[in-house]
Structures are given as C-alpha cells and as structure tokens.
Design a protein around this motif. Structure first.
Motif, short mmCIF file in Angstrom:
data_model
loop_
_atom_site.label_atom_id
_atom_site.label_comp_id
_atom_site.label_asym_id
_atom_site.label_seq_id
_atom_site.Cartn_x
_atom_site.Cartn_y
_atom_site.Cartn_z
N LEU A 113 -80.99 25.96 -29.05
CA LEU A 113 -80.14 25.85 -27.86
C LEU A 113 -80.86 25.13 -26.73
O LEU A 113 -80.25 24.34 -26.00
CB LEU A 113 -79.68 27.25 -27.42
CG LEU A 113 -78.82 28.01 -28.43
CD1 LEU A 113 -78.55 29.44 -27.94
CD2 LEU A 113 -77.50 27.29 -28.69
N THR A 114 -82.15 25.38 -26.59
CA THR A 114 -82.94 24.70 -25.57
C THR A 114 -82.98 23.20 -25.83
O THR A 114 -82.80 22.39 -24.91
CB THR A 114 -84.38 25.26 -25.54
OG1 THR A 114 -84.34 26.65 -25.21
CG2 THR A 114 -85.22 24.51 -24.52
N VAL A 115 -83.19 22.83 -27.09
CA VAL A 115 -83.22 21.40 -27.45
C VAL A 115 -81.86 20.76 -27.20
O VAL A 115 -81.77 19.65 -26.67
CB VAL A 115 -83.62 21.23 -28.94
CG1 VAL A 115 -83.49 19.77 -29.36
CG2 VAL A 115 -85.04 21.71 -29.17
N MET A 116 -80.81 21.47 -27.56
CA MET A 116 -79.47 20.93 -27.37
C MET A 116 -79.16 20.72 -25.88
O MET A 116 -78.58 19.71 -25.50
CB MET A 116 -78.43 21.86 -28.01
CG MET A 116 -78.49 21.86 -29.54
SD MET A 116 -77.41 23.13 -30.28
CE MET A 116 -75.79 22.48 -29.87
N ARG A 117 -79.53 21.69 -25.05
CA ARG A 117 -79.31 21.54 -23.60
C ARG A 117 -80.07 20.33 -23.06
O ARG A 117 -79.55 19.56 -22.26
CB ARG A 117 -79.73 22.81 -22.85
CG ARG A 117 -78.78 23.96 -22.99
CD ARG A 117 -79.06 25.04 -21.96
NE ARG A 117 -80.39 25.62 -22.10
CZ ARG A 117 -80.69 26.62 -22.89
NH1 ARG A 117 -79.77 27.16 -23.67
NH2 ARG A 117 -81.94 27.10 -22.94
N SER A 118 -81.29 20.18 -23.53
CA SER A 118 -82.12 19.06 -23.09
C SER A 118 -81.51 17.72 -23.48
O SER A 118 -81.57 16.75 -22.72
CB SER A 118 -83.52 19.18 -23.70
OG SER A 118 -84.32 18.07 -23.38
N ASP A 119 -80.89 17.69 -24.66
CA ASP A 119 -80.28 16.44 -25.16
C ASP A 119 -78.83 16.27 -24.73
O ASP A 119 -78.20 15.27 -25.06
CB ASP A 119 -80.36 16.41 -26.69
CG ASP A 119 -81.78 16.25 -27.19
OD1 ASP A 119 -82.66 15.88 -26.39
OD2 ASP A 119 -82.02 16.48 -28.39
N GLY A 120 -78.28 17.27 -24.03
CA GLY A 120 -76.89 17.17 -23.59
C GLY A 120 -75.91 17.26 -24.74
O GLY A 120 -74.91 16.53 -24.77
N GLN A 121 -76.20 18.14 -25.71
CA GLN A 121 -75.36 18.25 -26.89
C GLN A 121 -74.81 19.67 -27.08
O GLN A 121 -75.44 20.65 -26.68
CB GLN A 121 -76.16 17.85 -28.13
CG GLN A 121 -76.66 16.42 -28.08
CD GLN A 121 -77.67 16.10 -29.16
OE1 GLN A 121 -78.20 17.00 -29.81
NE2 GLN A 121 -77.95 14.82 -29.36
N VAL A 122 -73.64 19.74 -27.68
CA VAL A 122 -73.01 21.01 -28.04
C VAL A 122 -72.31 20.81 -29.38
O VAL A 122 -72.28 19.70 -29.91
CB VAL A 122 -71.97 21.47 -26.98
CG1 VAL A 122 -72.63 21.78 -25.64
CG2 VAL A 122 -70.88 20.41 -26.81
N THR A 123 -71.76 21.88 -29.93
CA THR A 123 -71.01 21.73 -31.17
C THR A 123 -69.53 21.99 -30.91
O THR A 123 -69.15 22.64 -29.94
CB THR A 123 -71.49 22.72 -32.25
OG1 THR A 123 -71.33 24.06 -31.76
CG2 THR A 123 -72.94 22.47 -32.62
N THR A 124 -68.72 21.47 -31.80
CA THR A 124 -67.29 21.72 -31.74
C THR A 124 -66.83 22.14 -33.13
O THR A 124 -67.45 21.79 -34.13
CB THR A 124 -66.52 20.46 -31.27
OG1 THR A 124 -65.13 20.77 -31.13
CG2 THR A 124 -66.68 19.33 -32.27
N ILE A 158 -71.82 17.18 -30.97
CA ILE A 158 -71.29 16.11 -30.13
C ILE A 158 -72.09 15.97 -28.84
O ILE A 158 -72.81 16.88 -28.43
CB ILE A 158 -69.80 16.34 -29.76
CG1 ILE A 158 -69.67 17.60 -28.88
CG2 ILE A 158 -68.94 16.44 -31.00
CD1 ILE A 158 -68.28 17.78 -28.27
N ASP A 159 -71.96 14.80 -28.22
CA ASP A 159 -72.53 14.58 -26.90
C ASP A 159 -71.59 15.24 -25.90
O ASP A 159 -70.39 14.96 -25.87
CB ASP A 159 -72.63 13.07 -26.62
CG ASP A 159 -73.23 12.80 -25.26
OD1 ASP A 159 -74.46 12.77 -25.13
OD2 ASP A 159 -72.42 12.60 -24.31
N LYS A 160 -72.16 16.13 -25.09
CA LYS A 160 -71.32 16.91 -24.16
C LYS A 160 -70.57 16.03 -23.18
O LYS A 160 -69.42 16.31 -22.84
CB LYS A 160 -72.20 17.91 -23.42
CG LYS A 160 -71.43 18.91 -22.57
CD LYS A 160 -72.37 19.93 -21.94
CE LYS A 160 -71.59 20.93 -21.10
NZ LYS A 160 -72.50 21.96 -20.50
N ALA A 161 -71.19 14.97 -22.71
CA ALA A 161 -70.55 14.11 -21.71
C ALA A 161 -69.48 13.21 -22.31
O ALA A 161 -68.36 13.13 -21.79
CB ALA A 161 -71.61 13.26 -21.01
N SER A 162 -69.82 12.53 -23.40
CA SER A 162 -68.87 11.57 -23.98
C SER A 162 -67.89 12.21 -24.96
O SER A 162 -66.87 11.61 -25.29
CB SER A 162 -69.64 10.47 -24.71
OG SER A 162 -70.28 10.99 -25.87
#
Length: 201
Positions: A113-124, A158-162
């Motif tokens: 989760l820390t890595v994902m936050r750093s990379d701006g990523q989440v799952t769907t 996925i990329d959280k922003a895009s």
C-alpha cells in the motif's frame, strides 16, 4: 488478500498486490497478480481471453463442510474482502484488515500500500477466490491451512489520476495458486501467512 515473495524487477511490478514466493507482500502476504511469473502452459494470450464476471467472494460451505472449516473459510474471505478494499484506495484505513490479518501478512500488505501510494496507483474491480481447507490442527493455538485459486482477471491496477491501467508484464500469471495459514486467536481465525505460488490454476 506473511507470504515471503520476491518482486519482479520489471517497471511498476513492485506495486502489484500479489507477489512471487520468496520476497522479503496477498500480499506475509501478498496478493494479486504475480508480476514476472510465466504461465505454466506458456500461453501469453491467456490474459486476453474473456472470463466470467467475478462475484463477491464468499464461499458458501456445503453441508459436508464442518463448522471449523466453515469458520476458516469465512475468516479467509473476510481477509480478502478487507485487502481488496485497502488496495482500491491504497490504504488500510477504515478497513477490517487488522481484525482479519496479522503478523507478516499485514506487514507485507502495508508495504504494498505504501508503494502504491507513492506511485499514485490503486486497484479497481475484485479478485475471484476459490479456497479449500486442507487441514485444521487442534492445539493450544489451533492452525489451519488452505489452498486457493486466485483469479485477478478483473482486479486491475490503475493510475489514480488518469484512471488508466498500469502496464504490467505480459508474462504474469492472471490466475495462480495461493496458500494460506490461519491461527485461531480466542474465538477468531486470523490470516497469518499468504503465499502466491508460481503456478497457474
């Protein structure tokens, strides 16, 4: 979704929730797509084939399943539900992770989760699980082991922003075998270890 699993060196694969066995994530654990793993049959097109739409993962024990086995399956499923929720927002805050998962498994999930936050990523989406209890051992602290076939076809990083899917290795396993260990703490079964195997299912 305690397992020591090694992460792939390919770009973005470190944020993938499911890791290979022998690293220092379910996912103690770690979970989701095994980046860098190749399918056992070498069919690189397997991930492009349609599959049935996943439903909420809550195995309904048949009448032949004992009460203890049913409790183990229910605890494992609750852990996956909490993990899925955490990965969908790259945070365990507001989830039941600490109520269902402990020790190394929780540590590895939090690392993901820390890595994902750093990379701006989440799952769907959601993974589909199909667990079976292998053994329940009665002791001062009862233990249980189970095997699972985890299908991540509709669980997308996925990329959280895009909102666009993150490119992942085409050789990763979309459906893989996973094993889990649980311990009974008082009246509650807790997931203590999750290991994604380098084996398709």
């Amino acid at each position: 979704m305690t397992a020591t699993q090694r992460r792939s060196s390919e770009p973005n694969s470190a944020a993938v929730p499911a890791r290979k066995q022998a690293t220092a994530l379910l996912l103690a654990g770690s979970l989701l797509v095994l980046a860098g793993c190749s399918d056992s049959n070498g069919d690189s097109d397997a991930s492009s084939k349609p599959s049935t739409k996943p439903s909420d993962v809550s195995p309904s024990p048949s009448s032949t399943v004992g009460a203890e086995d049913a409790a183990v399956l229910a605890a494992y499923t609750r852990s996956w539900d909490a993990q899925t929720q955490a990965y969908s927002k790259a945070s365990s805050a507001g989830t039941d992770l600490k109520k269902t998962t402990t020790l190394r498994a929780l540590f590895d999930i939090e690392h993901d989760l820390t890595v994902m936050r750093s990379d701006g990523q989440v799952t769907t989406g959601k993974p589909v699980i199909n667990p079976n209890v292998v053994k329940v051992t009665k002791a001062k602290i009862p233990k249980a082991t189970l095997t699972d076939c985890v299908d991540t076809t509709h669980w997308i990083l996925i990329d959280k922003a895009s909102k666009k899917p993150v490119p992942l290795p085409t050789t990763r396993l979309i459906k893989y075998v996973s094993t889990a260990t649980l311990e009974k703490w008082g009246k509650t079964w807790m997931v203590t270890k999750l290991t994604a195997q380098e084996q398709a299912c």
